[in-house]
Design an enzyme around this catalytic site. Structure first.
Site, PDB file in Angstrom:
ATOM      1  N   ASP A 450       0.828  -1.210   0.000  1.00  0.00           N
ATOM      2  CA  ASP A 450       0.000   0.000   0.000  1.00  0.00           C
ATOM      3  C   ASP A 450       0.865   1.265   0.000  1.00  0.00           C
ATOM      4  OD1 ASP A 450      -2.369   1.444   0.108  1.00  0.00           O
ATOM      5  OD2 ASP A 450      -3.226   0.207   1.695  1.00  0.00           O
ATOM      6  N   ASP A 508     -10.941   1.524  -3.233  1.00  0.00           N
ATOM      7  CA  ASP A 508     -11.383   1.088  -1.910  1.00  0.00           C
ATOM      8  C   ASP A 508     -12.882   0.872  -1.849  1.00  0.00           C
ATOM      9  OD1 ASP A 508      -9.139   0.675  -0.490  1.00  0.00           O
ATOM     10  OD2 ASP A 508      -9.067   2.646   0.460  1.00  0.00           O
TER      11      ASP A 508
END
Ligand code: GLA
Length: 705
Positions: A450, A508
């Protein structure tokens, strides 16, 4: 050799006039011109001489590979820089490049340019591969005796005047890759991104094309800048009649200094032409991506990710129960997301301390991993190697490792975190050693990598290069390790990171409707099997919208499929449906990994997209209503991409009940066991669609009879 060169591949051609000492010019980039003799190429080049118009420079103006003011170019020059200690009387600031030589090998051209006065050598490397994707890269070498400060290096390609419309992408967190479109006018369409990652608003692919180009029709020229850092992508149309599309890195003053003898290598620009609209662009880019070396080729394992199931509430028993439910559904990879490392009870602390939190995991991750692997699943782990929380051991011990724009100046926080300066060898070694120790200790099959913060405070290039190096080191040491590129969802989706990553997290949001759009446009460049797509909760965590299970299942079929929900709270019916769906996913995933992406052009809000096997022997399609039908009777379902001469059996795959139909209408064709029709009929006449309620989705399977 200095002559007219012709690259040809997959129905497209590029002709480069590399005669003489002028900087070479692309005379044609588009449809295949067929096999041309050297004589014909010379003739072609001889007649492509623009008129010298009134009130203009006295020689024909060419849009060269590296346009320059020294050649009379009134637009943005392809190369800019200067020497602070200039001894060249200004030649450094306005390089006047001359063509030294062009070397051709099969499918590639290496164009060498020099400016002895400015002390520069520029090499433009062009390669047209079998997929029809044109790669270009520019290098600049400082031949002088003083440092050269690079300001701009742009790889550009010319566009014909009939390219009058432009489409590219923008977006935001949880709403990535939204198309925007306009007509092209004189001036510059410039997209500059300064995130130290492509960002949620990345232009992604810049498509210019003939008026009204669509998914299946129109002539288009598409360009992607394969770089995970700051970038500028431009389309510039001059009143002279020239249009150029190009891209390059974006720097601040003094960010890139070439010492004497040093060479700068630009990222790749990947471009393709198609006369079959955006589907033709996707087909070419997907072939390029699928053909890249070192990519994971085994079937994409169905994944469960723990993020929306438990967030930071890590608890061994709860996670074991989640793993049990996942295994029962047929999941093959269990990914433990954020929250496992030292002090990480929320998103305010812990980043940088890459050891397992002993308070939560007294025996390390072993009990969970043993459980997961004992159930026959592989294990994946979330990391964010480029970042640090100030509330962490590492930041307390080494505040000097925090990336700062100026000494002593604390950068603005972003998700309560800062960037760890990976260009600092000690910081780099700390992260590398911590990750190596983890991967040595635990059987980790994949890392979800990430990057939740922009790099805005300092030049991002060193950070991008260090991250690449770190990925390379880990992959060399652990060759079976897969990497997923995530960046607050889809903030880092590009063909630079995909040299090292095996999939991207596109967003997301697991809201199926948002996902339909995000996946549709991510699919312009990235093939579906590299795009993680998860079945989320009934009520989306990011939008609050509620979707039927079938809609969520259909959506997550067209990607690297997974689940991201707390299965320990799911009903037996839902678990059964998930298990059925996972079986379907396994059944079609080869098709997903090899199929050609097709998207129907419809005038209503019913989206039809599919994947057709390379030999057109089978296909799957999704029919998705994004809102209610404008017409009482929707227009027929046309299925693009099939072989018109073959006869196909068309069936609806029941994943979790039929879609909701509005009104008391007779049962649609799919309730009677499907249909059997030639590909030509399916593409041109189609099958009737019932009036579907909004936000419904159906999976259609098509096989040669
Ligand atoms: C980012 C990712 C999410 C999740 C969280 C964890 O936002 O995009 O998928 O991994 O970080 O903090």
């Amino acid at each position: 050799m200095n002559r007219v060169h012709h690259l040809r591949a997959a129905g497209s051609s590029l002709v480069l006039d590399a005669r003489g000492t002028a900087v070479p010019t692309v005379l044609h980039w588009g449809a295949d011109l067929g096999a041309l003799t050297d004589r014909q190429l010379e003739d072609l080049a001889d007649v492509q001489v623009p008129a010298v118009t009134a009130s203009s420079i006295d020689v024909p103006l060419h849009a060269t590979l590296v346009p320059s003011a020294a050649d009379g170019w009134p637009g943005l020059s392809g190369l800019a820089g200067w020497r602070p200690e200039a001894a060249s009387g200004g030649a450094d600031r306005r390089p006047a490049l001359r063509h030294a030589r062009t070397v051709a090998t099969s499918g590639t051209l290496r164009v060498e340019l020099t400016d002895p006065d400015a002390g520069l050598r520029v090499v433009v490397a062009l390669a047209l591969g079998g997929h029809g994707v044109l790669e270009s890269r520019t290098s600049v070498t400082n031949l002088g005796t003083t440092p050269y400060l690079l300001e701009r290096v742009v790889s550009s390609l010319p566009l014909p005047a009939r390219a009058t419309e432009i489409l590219d992408l923008s977006g935001r967190w949880s709403g990535e890759r939204r198309p925007q479109r306009s007509s092209l006018r004189d001036g510059t369409w410039s997209r500059e991104t300064r995130h130290g990652r492509p960002g949620h608003d990345a232009p992604f692919v810049t498509v210019t094309g003939t008026s009204g180009f669509a998914f299946r029709t129109g002539e288009v020229w598409a360009l992607h800048h394969a770089w995970s850092g700051d970038a500028a992508v431009r389309v510039e149309r001059l009143a002279t009649g020239h249009t150029l599309t190009g891209a390059g890195e974006l720097w601040g003053p003094g960010d890139v200094v070439l010492e004497p003898g040093e060479t700068y290598e630009s990222p790749r620009t990947l471009a393709c032409w198609s006369d079959r609209g955006l589907d033709g662009v996707s087909e070419r880019f997907h072939r390029w991506v699928r053909g890249r070396p070192g990519r994971a080729t085994r079937p994409r394992p169905v994944t469960l990710n723990t993020w929306e199931a438990v967030y930071f509430a890590h608890d061994l028993d709860r996670l074991r129960a989640l793993a049990d439910a996942a295994a029962r559904a047929g999941v093959e990879r269990f990914v433990l997301d954020d929250g496992w490392f030292r002090g990480r009870r929320d998103d305010r602390r812990g980043l940088g301390d890459w050891t397992v939190d002993r308070d939560v995991w007294p025996d390390g991750l072993h009990p969970l991993i043993r459980h997961v692997t004992g159930l026959g699943m592989e294990f994946g782990l979330w990391v964010e190697p480029e970042m640090v929380n100030l509330d962490s051991e590492v930041a307390r011990r080494h505040p000097e490792w925090v990336l700062r724009g100026a000494p002593g100046r604390d950068p603005v926080g972003w998700r309560h975190q800062q960037v760890l300066d990976l260009a600092n060898p000690d910081a780099y070694a700390h992260v590398r050693d911590a990750l190596v120790a983890l991967l040595d200790e635990y059987p980790v099959a994949s890392l979800k990598w990430d990057q939740n913060r922009d790099v805005i405070d300092a030049p991002s290039r060193p950070q991008v290069l260090a991250t690449r190096r770190l990925m390379d080191e880990l992959r060399a040491r652990f060759p079976a390790l897969e990497i997923e590129s995530c960046s607050s969802g889809g903030g880092k989706v590009d063909l630079d990171v995909l040299d090292r990553a095996d999939r991207v997290w596109a967003s997301d949001t697991n809201d199926a409707l948002e996902r339909q759009s995000i996946q549709r446009w991510t699919g312009l460049l990235v093939p579906p099997e590299l795009v993680g797509s998860h079945v989320g909760d009934t009520r989306s965590h990011t939008t609050g919208r509620t979707h039927d299970l079938a809609v969520r299942l259909v959506t997550a079929t067209f990607g690297h499929s997974g689940i991201e929900a707390d299965l320990t709270r799911a009903s037996p019916e839902v678990l059964d449906a998930l298990a059925r769906w996972v079986r379907t996913v396994k059944d079609v995933r080869r098709l997903v990994s090899t199929g050609t992406t097709v998207r129907a052009d419809r005038s209503d809000d019913c989206w039809v997209h599919g994947l057709v096997a390379p030999d057109a022997s089978e296909a799957i399609y999704a029919v998705v209503t994004t809102s209610s039908s404008p017409a009482a009777v929707p227009s027929p379902l046309l299925l693009p991409g099939l072989d018109p001469r073959q006869t196909y059996r068309v069936e609806r795959v029941d994943l979790a009940g039929p879609p909701m139909v509005v009104g008391d209408v007779p049962p649609p064709w799919w309730t009677g066991g499907g249909a059997e029709l030639p590909g030509s009929v399916l593409a041109e006449v189609g099958l009737p669609l019932p009036p579907l309620a909004p936000e419904q989705a159906t999976l259609i399977r098509v096989r040669v009879r």
